[in-house]
Design a protein around this motif. Structure first.
Motif, mmCIF file in Angstrom:
data_model
loop_
_atom_site.group_PDB
_atom_site.id
_atom_site.type_symbol
_atom_site.label_atom_id
_atom_site.label_comp_id
_atom_site.label_asym_id
_atom_site.label_seq_id
_atom_site.Cartn_x
_atom_site.Cartn_y
_atom_site.Cartn_z
ATOM 1 N N ILE A 156 2.407 7.931 1.247
ATOM 2 C CA ILE A 156 2.094 6.842 0.235
ATOM 3 C C ILE A 156 2.020 5.327 1.121
ATOM 4 O O ILE A 156 0.866 4.631 1.086
ATOM 5 C CB ILE A 156 2.772 6.690 -0.974
ATOM 6 N N ARG A 157 2.981 5.254 1.867
ATOM 7 C CA ARG A 157 3.084 4.299 2.748
ATOM 8 C C ARG A 157 2.064 4.038 3.844
ATOM 9 O O ARG A 157 1.248 2.998 4.149
ATOM 10 C CB ARG A 157 4.434 4.251 3.626
ATOM 11 N N ILE A 158 1.772 5.254 4.409
ATOM 12 C CA ILE A 158 0.548 5.504 5.138
ATOM 13 C C ILE A 158 -0.952 4.852 4.505
ATOM 14 O O ILE A 158 -1.617 4.091 5.268
ATOM 15 C CB ILE A 158 0.386 6.877 6.025
ATOM 16 N N PHE A 159 -0.936 5.267 3.639
ATOM 17 C CA PHE A 159 -2.113 4.989 2.560
ATOM 18 C C PHE A 159 -2.277 3.665 2.379
ATOM 19 O O PHE A 159 -3.465 3.047 2.545
ATOM 20 C CB PHE A 159 -2.202 5.919 1.515
ATOM 21 N N ARG A 160 -1.163 2.850 2.199
ATOM 22 C CA ARG A 160 -1.053 1.647 1.933
ATOM 23 C C ARG A 160 -1.266 0.583 3.069
ATOM 24 O O ARG A 160 -1.801 -0.313 2.886
ATOM 25 C CB ARG A 160 0.353 1.071 1.439
ATOM 26 N N LYS A 207 -2.748 -4.637 -3.606
ATOM 27 C CA LYS A 207 -2.107 -5.677 -4.194
ATOM 28 C C LYS A 207 -0.841 -5.110 -4.839
ATOM 29 O O LYS A 207 -0.470 -4.103 -5.093
ATOM 30 C CB LYS A 207 -3.029 -6.328 -5.471
ATOM 31 N N ALA A 208 0.110 -6.306 -5.062
ATOM 32 C CA ALA A 208 1.617 -5.781 -5.474
ATOM 33 C C ALA A 208 1.514 -5.291 -6.664
ATOM 34 O O ALA A 208 2.534 -4.664 -6.784
ATOM 35 C CB ALA A 208 2.178 -7.330 -5.828
ATOM 36 N N PHE A 209 0.709 -5.151 -7.640
ATOM 37 C CA PHE A 209 0.766 -4.547 -8.791
ATOM 38 C C PHE A 209 0.505 -3.030 -8.812
ATOM 39 O O PHE A 209 1.222 -2.208 -9.166
ATOM 40 C CB PHE A 209 -0.472 -5.055 -9.978
ATOM 41 N N PHE A 210 -0.453 -2.777 -7.943
ATOM 42 C CA PHE A 210 -0.811 -1.464 -7.523
ATOM 43 C C PHE A 210 0.394 -0.808 -6.753
ATOM 44 O O PHE A 210 0.506 0.453 -6.869
ATOM 45 C CB PHE A 210 -2.137 -1.329 -6.907
ATOM 46 N N VAL A 211 0.791 -1.360 -5.929
ATOM 47 C CA VAL A 211 2.229 -0.854 -5.031
ATOM 48 C C VAL A 211 3.292 -0.699 -5.890
ATOM 49 O O VAL A 211 3.850 0.616 -5.989
ATOM 50 C CB VAL A 211 2.691 -1.947 -3.893
ATOM 51 N N ALA A 212 3.539 -1.451 -6.954
ATOM 52 C CA ALA A 212 4.689 -1.074 -7.981
ATOM 53 C C ALA A 212 4.029 -0.144 -8.832
ATOM 54 O O ALA A 212 4.744 0.923 -9.135
ATOM 55 C CB ALA A 212 4.641 -2.630 -8.965
ATOM 56 N N LEU A 213 2.955 0.131 -9.288
ATOM 57 C CA LEU A 213 2.464 1.345 -10.134
ATOM 58 C C LEU A 213 2.355 2.524 -9.219
ATOM 59 O O LEU A 213 3.028 3.568 -9.870
ATOM 60 C CB LEU A 213 0.909 0.969 -10.417
ATOM 61 N N GLN A 214 2.151 2.525 -7.856
ATOM 62 C CA GLN A 214 2.531 3.638 -7.223
ATOM 63 C C GLN A 214 3.737 4.135 -6.947
ATOM 64 O O GLN A 214 4.223 5.399 -7.106
ATOM 65 C CB GLN A 214 1.936 3.577 -5.814
ATOM 66 N N ASP A 215 4.671 3.118 -6.670
ATOM 67 C CA ASP A 215 6.065 3.397 -6.722
ATOM 68 C C ASP A 215 6.761 3.814 -7.885
ATOM 69 O O ASP A 215 7.482 4.914 -7.998
ATOM 70 C CB ASP A 215 6.882 2.110 -6.402
ATOM 71 N N ILE A 216 6.445 3.448 -9.120
ATOM 72 C CA ILE A 216 6.864 3.993 -10.414
ATOM 73 C C ILE A 216 6.288 5.269 -10.651
ATOM 74 O O ILE A 216 7.041 6.421 -10.954
ATOM 75 C CB ILE A 216 6.322 3.134 -11.569
ATOM 76 N N LEU A 217 4.998 5.682 -10.261
ATOM 77 C CA LEU A 217 4.562 7.177 -10.339
ATOM 78 C C LEU A 217 5.206 7.816 -9.746
ATOM 79 O O LEU A 217 5.515 9.204 -9.901
ATOM 80 C CB LEU A 217 2.948 7.191 -10.045
ATOM 81 N N PHE A 218 5.509 7.642 -8.144
ATOM 82 C CA PHE A 218 6.043 8.273 -7.137
ATOM 83 C C PHE A 218 7.406 8.727 -7.823
ATOM 84 O O PHE A 218 7.786 10.011 -7.705
ATOM 85 C CB PHE A 218 6.281 7.763 -5.666
ATOM 86 N N TRP A 219 8.133 7.769 -8.464
ATOM 87 C CA TRP A 219 9.734 8.128 -8.716
ATOM 88 C C TRP A 219 9.662 8.841 -10.130
ATOM 89 O O TRP A 219 10.578 9.688 -10.303
ATOM 90 C CB TRP A 219 10.462 6.783 -8.869
#
Length: 173
Positions: free
Chosen positions: A29-33, A39-51
């Motif tokens: 996910i970090r590589i993709f980013r 944007k910060a919203f999508f980073v947060a959304l990805q983190d929530i989905l990952f966890w």
């Protein structure tokens, strides 16, 4: 008793492996980013989905390997696996794979620009030809438009004169 200890050791090692695997997925996910800015919203959304997915995976592992009994050493094993991977490989893997992918993308872009160069050249030439033709059509159009305005004005004058004549002839009777 040794069979139980073997099962516990296997469960602990499995926990370490799951911790490493979770961080490997997060590194993807970090590589993709890094390749596609977010944007910060999508980073947060990805983190929530990952966890969320990670918690489900951890639950399934604990359920299958230890009948759903949460053991402190299993959580410690996952944390230990994450720490080991993060300290030893994570930075190298993320930087290396990101560099490789960006280099590949740069090469593809350069190859496409070379392949598309003749089309760009043709487009420029056609643009000049059509630009020239467009300017000629525009000039002709403005000439026709001015002539139509003149005809319209003279027609309007003639209609006014005809209306006056009709009005005069109607009032004389």
């Amino acid at each position: 008793m040794t069979e139980i200890i073997n099962l516990e050791v296997q469960f602990f090692l499995t926990s370490i492996l799951y911790g490493i695997l979770l961080l490997v997925v997060y590194d993807c996910i970090r590589i993709f980013r890094r390749i596609v800015p977010h944007k910060a919203f999508f980073v947060a959304l990805q983190d929530i989905l990952f966890w969320l997915v990670a918690s489900i995976v951890i639950f399934i592992m604990i359920y299958e390997r230890n009948n759903g009994t949460i053991r402190g050493f299993a959580i410690l094993g996952m944390l230990l696996g994450m720490i080991i991977y993060n300290q030893m490989l994570s930075k190298i893997v993320v930087k290396g794979i990101t560099l490789i992918i960006k280099t590949i993308i740069k090469g593809i872009k350069k190859g496409l620009s070379i392949l598309l160069k003749p089309f760009a050249f043709l487009g420029k030439k056609l643009g000049k030809v059509f630009g020239f033709a467009t300017s000629k059509v525009s000039k002709a159009n403005s000439k026709v438009g001015s002539k139509i305005k003149k005809v319209g004005k003279s027609s309007a004058k003639q209609l006014k004169n005809a209306a006056k004549t009709v009005k005069i002839s109607v009032t004389k009777k």
